[in-house]
Enzyme design. Structure first.
Site, short mmCIF file in Angstrom:
data_model
loop_
_atom_site.label_atom_id
_atom_site.label_comp_id
_atom_site.label_asym_id
_atom_site.label_seq_id
_atom_site.Cartn_x
_atom_site.Cartn_y
_atom_site.Cartn_z
N HIS A 48 -6.48 -0.25 3.87
CA HIS A 48 -7.81 -0.15 3.24
C HIS A 48 -8.86 -0.17 4.34
O HIS A 48 -8.73 -0.91 5.31
CB HIS A 48 -8.04 -1.34 2.29
CG HIS A 48 -9.11 -1.06 1.29
ND1 HIS A 48 -10.45 -1.18 1.58
CD2 HIS A 48 -9.03 -0.64 0.01
CE1 HIS A 48 -11.14 -0.86 0.51
NE2 HIS A 48 -10.32 -0.52 -0.46
N ASP A 100 -3.58 -0.13 -5.37
CA ASP A 100 -2.65 0.85 -5.96
C ASP A 100 -1.19 0.46 -5.82
O ASP A 100 -0.32 1.12 -6.40
CB ASP A 100 -2.88 2.21 -5.28
CG ASP A 100 -4.23 2.77 -5.66
OD1 ASP A 100 -5.03 3.09 -4.75
OD2 ASP A 100 -4.52 2.85 -6.87
C1 SDX Z 1 -8.34 3.20 -2.88
O1 SDX Z 1 -12.63 2.56 -0.42
C2 SDX Z 1 -12.21 1.93 -1.46
O2 SDX Z 1 -12.69 0.91 -1.81
C3 SDX Z 1 -11.05 2.64 -2.21
C4 SDX Z 1 -10.43 1.84 -3.35
C5 SDX Z 1 -11.38 1.69 -4.52
O3 SDX Z 1 -11.23 0.72 -5.28
O4 SDX Z 1 -12.21 2.63 -4.71
O5 SDX Z 1 -10.04 0.56 -2.87
C6 SDX Z 1 -9.20 2.56 -3.93
O6 SDX Z 1 -8.53 4.35 -2.59
C7 SDX Z 1 -7.30 2.36 -2.20
C8 SDX Z 1 -6.54 3.15 -1.08
C9 SDX Z 1 -5.45 3.99 -1.77
N1 SDX Z 1 -4.82 4.89 -0.80
C10 SDX Z 1 -3.58 4.64 -0.28
O7 SDX Z 1 -2.90 3.66 -0.57
C11 SDX Z 1 -3.07 5.73 0.67
C12 SDX Z 1 -2.40 5.09 1.89
N2 SDX Z 1 -3.43 4.42 2.69
C13 SDX Z 1 -3.99 5.18 3.82
O8 SDX Z 1 -4.08 6.55 3.63
C14 SDX Z 1 -5.22 4.47 4.43
O9 SDX Z 1 -4.88 3.16 4.62
C15 SDX Z 1 -6.55 4.53 3.71
C16 SDX Z 1 -6.93 5.92 3.30
C17 SDX Z 1 -6.53 3.67 2.48
C18 SDX Z 1 -7.60 3.98 4.64
O10 SDX Z 1 -7.71 4.88 5.67
P1 SDX Z 1 -8.50 4.51 7.02
O11 SDX Z 1 -9.39 3.35 6.85
O12 SDX Z 1 -9.08 5.80 7.50
O13 SDX Z 1 -7.36 4.00 7.96
P2 SDX Z 1 -6.86 4.81 9.18
O14 SDX Z 1 -6.31 6.09 8.72
O15 SDX Z 1 -7.96 4.81 10.21
O16 SDX Z 1 -5.63 3.89 9.67
C19 SDX Z 1 -5.73 3.07 10.79
C20 SDX Z 1 -4.31 3.05 11.36
C21 SDX Z 1 -3.81 4.47 11.73
O17 SDX Z 1 -2.83 4.28 12.74
P3 SDX Z 1 -3.29 4.62 14.29
O18 SDX Z 1 -3.78 6.06 14.31
O19 SDX Z 1 -4.40 3.61 14.61
O20 SDX Z 1 -2.03 4.41 15.11
O21 SDX Z 1 -3.38 2.60 10.35
C22 SDX Z 1 -2.47 3.64 10.02
C23 SDX Z 1 -3.11 4.93 10.49
O22 SDX Z 1 -2.07 5.90 10.78
N3 SDX Z 1 -2.34 3.62 8.55
C24 SDX Z 1 -1.20 3.73 7.89
C25 SDX Z 1 -1.53 3.59 6.53
N4 SDX Z 1 -2.84 3.39 6.41
C26 SDX Z 1 -3.34 3.43 7.67
N5 SDX Z 1 0.07 3.94 8.32
C27 SDX Z 1 1.02 3.99 7.37
N6 SDX Z 1 0.79 3.85 6.03
C28 SDX Z 1 -0.47 3.65 5.60
N7 SDX Z 1 -0.70 3.50 4.28
#
Ligand code: SDX
Length: 393
Positions: A271, A328
């Site tokens: 998140h 989720d």
């Molecule tokens: C919702 O914003 C809100 O409030 C949204 C929400 C709401 O109520 O409206 O809370 C609802 O959308 C919840 C999120 C649902 N989505 C998912 O579960 C999809 C999986 N999660 C990721 O796609 C991600 O964590 C996000 C989209 C939720 C957040 O993305 P960010 O903040 O852009 O995080 P990032 O991509 O910058 O990640 C930082 C690091 C990265 O690694 P590095 O490049 O630093 O090595 O963490 C890794 C990412 O690759 N990473 C993950 C991951 N989430 C982040 N690696 C594996 N699995 C994941 N789920």
């Protein structure tokens, strides 16, 4: 620099705004709607009470609650002409495409007094949209399974009525158990708002141009559809199913996620704001346990989800990136237990989020100093380029 952020201009230049609706402390896992802790609302509040709190700024008294509930039921029916839109969709149309199209179409079909020219008009429009979002979702399911549309009953609350509209048939009413209705109500309360998330920011962006409520909320539905946002609840179930079908163990899946070449993500994890835990995930995990116990059923996907959480939270890849279960990760287990089809999971998120979108649309629209959102950019394209005549290219 892309210009200074000044809180009052609401994204006028770049992504930051002030809002009085929802407070999140991502470090400490705090979420409050108009100051009321989410833990209290999840246990004590009906979804409609929460909707009124978000939209009108305070918890309703008994009279306000009863009045809004009857507005909802009176405004649940769709204009007959709306039915023609349903006929135009293929039976396998994605429920989110139907929902966004139908909400946009509502602007043409909803009652003129809902054009919220005054406070009463807005109150009716808010009730009408919350009611009709539920009707459209249930009707798209009925259309998909070839059954007649079922309209709400006065004696049922919002969650009970949704299950009635989904699963009753003309010759037999579906009576949701108290546990099912309570779990669905809690799901909706927990999804009702979440500050400046992607879909709510979209609603605010569209509202800042002066667009009407239906157009703004329809845009929010489309933003929510994405797999990184509201679409994640469906992806979590598909991920757990892949593991259950023996394609791989939880450890294999975590290893695949850590191998960046795979492009696999641990859906339902991570998140942008919560850097320790999402309070909603904790509440939903307990609620899933209680619901399955009350129904005397087990769900292998819940066991897999718990194991996946344990494996991930013991792994530095996730802990070092502060990745924890989000809203989720467990929500789909509850929806499955209630009998909601997976392809409607994101629609359920949208039904829950509608009051929050309405509240944010109103906050933008009511702000006399609100300016149109116009984010700036850092230009990375080519320098000045001469025109090249066609015969010289
Ligand atoms: C919702 O914003 C809100 O409030 C949204 C929400 C709401 O109520 O409206 O809370 C609802 O959308 C919840 C999120 C649902 N989505 C998912 O579960 C999809 C999986 N999660 C990721 O796609 C991600 O964590 C996000 C989209 C939720 C957040 O993305 P960010 O903040 O852009 O995080 P990032 O991509 O910058 O990640 C930082 C690091 C990265 O690694 P590095 O490049 O630093 O090595 O963490 C890794 C990412 O690759 N990473 C993950 C991951 N989430 C982040 N690696 C594996 N699995 C994941 N789920």
């Amino acid at each position: 620099s892309t210009g200074l952020i000044t809180l009052d201009d609401g994204y006028a230049n770049t992504g930051s705004c002030s809002s009085a609706i929802t407070f999140i402390d991502g470090e400490n896992g705090i979420l409050r709607y108009r100051g009321v802790p989410i833990e209290d609302l999840a246990v004590n509040s009906s979804f409609i009470e929460t909707a009124e709190l978000l939209i009108f700024g305070e918890l309703p008294d008994e009279e306000e609650r009863a009045e809004f509930r009857s507005l909802l039921t009176e405004n649940s029916a769709l204009h007959q002409d709306m039915g023609k839109h349903f006929d135009g969709f293929p039976t396998n149309a994605h429920p989110m495409s139907i929902l966004s199209a139908m909400i946009s179409a509502l602007q043409s079909h909803d009652l003129p007094e809902h054009q919220f020219t005054d406070a009463n008009g807005f109150r009716e429009a808010a009730a009408s949209l919350i009611a009709k979002t539920r009707t459209i979702a249930a009707a798209s399911y009925k259309s998909h399974v070839g059954q007649p549309i079922i309209y709400p009953r006065y004696d049922l609350n919002y969650a009970e009525n949704f299950l009635h509209m989904m699963f009753s048939v003309p010759y037999r009413d579906y009576e949701a158990t108290p546990e099912e209705a309570h779990a669905l109500n809690m799901f909706l309360v927990l999804h009702a708002d979440h500050e400046q998330n992607c879909s709510t920011s979209t609603v605010r962006m569209v509202a800042s141009s002066g667009a009407n409520l239906y157009a703004s909320v329809s845009a929010g539905v489309n933003a929510l559809w994405g797999p990184l946002h509201g679409g994640a609840n469906m992806q979590v179930i598909e991920m757990l199913e892949r593991i259950r079908q023996g394609a791989m163990t939880t450890r294999d899946y975590v290893a695949r996620v850590k191998d960046r070449k795979s492009g696999a993500k641990l859906m339902g994890f991570g998140h942008r704001v919560y850097r320790n835990f999402d309070p909603r995930a904790r509440i939903l995990k307990d609620a899933a346990d209680r619901l399955l116990d009350a129904m005397h059923v087990t769900d292998p996907l819940l066991d897999i989800a718990r194991e996946l959480e344990q494996v991930a939270l013991a792994d530095d890849y996730f802990v070092s990136r502060r990745l924890y279960p989000n809203v989720d990760f467990y929500s789909g287990i509850i929806l499955r237990a209630i009998g909601i089809p997976v392809d409607m999971f994101t629609v359920m998120f949208a039904i829950g989020r509608t009051p929050g979108w309405i509240a944010h649309w109103k906050e933008v629209t009511d702000n006399p100093r609100q300016r149109i959102y116009r984010p700036r950019q850092v230009y990375t394209g080519p320098e000045l380029s001469p025109w090249v005549p066609r015969d010289e290219r």
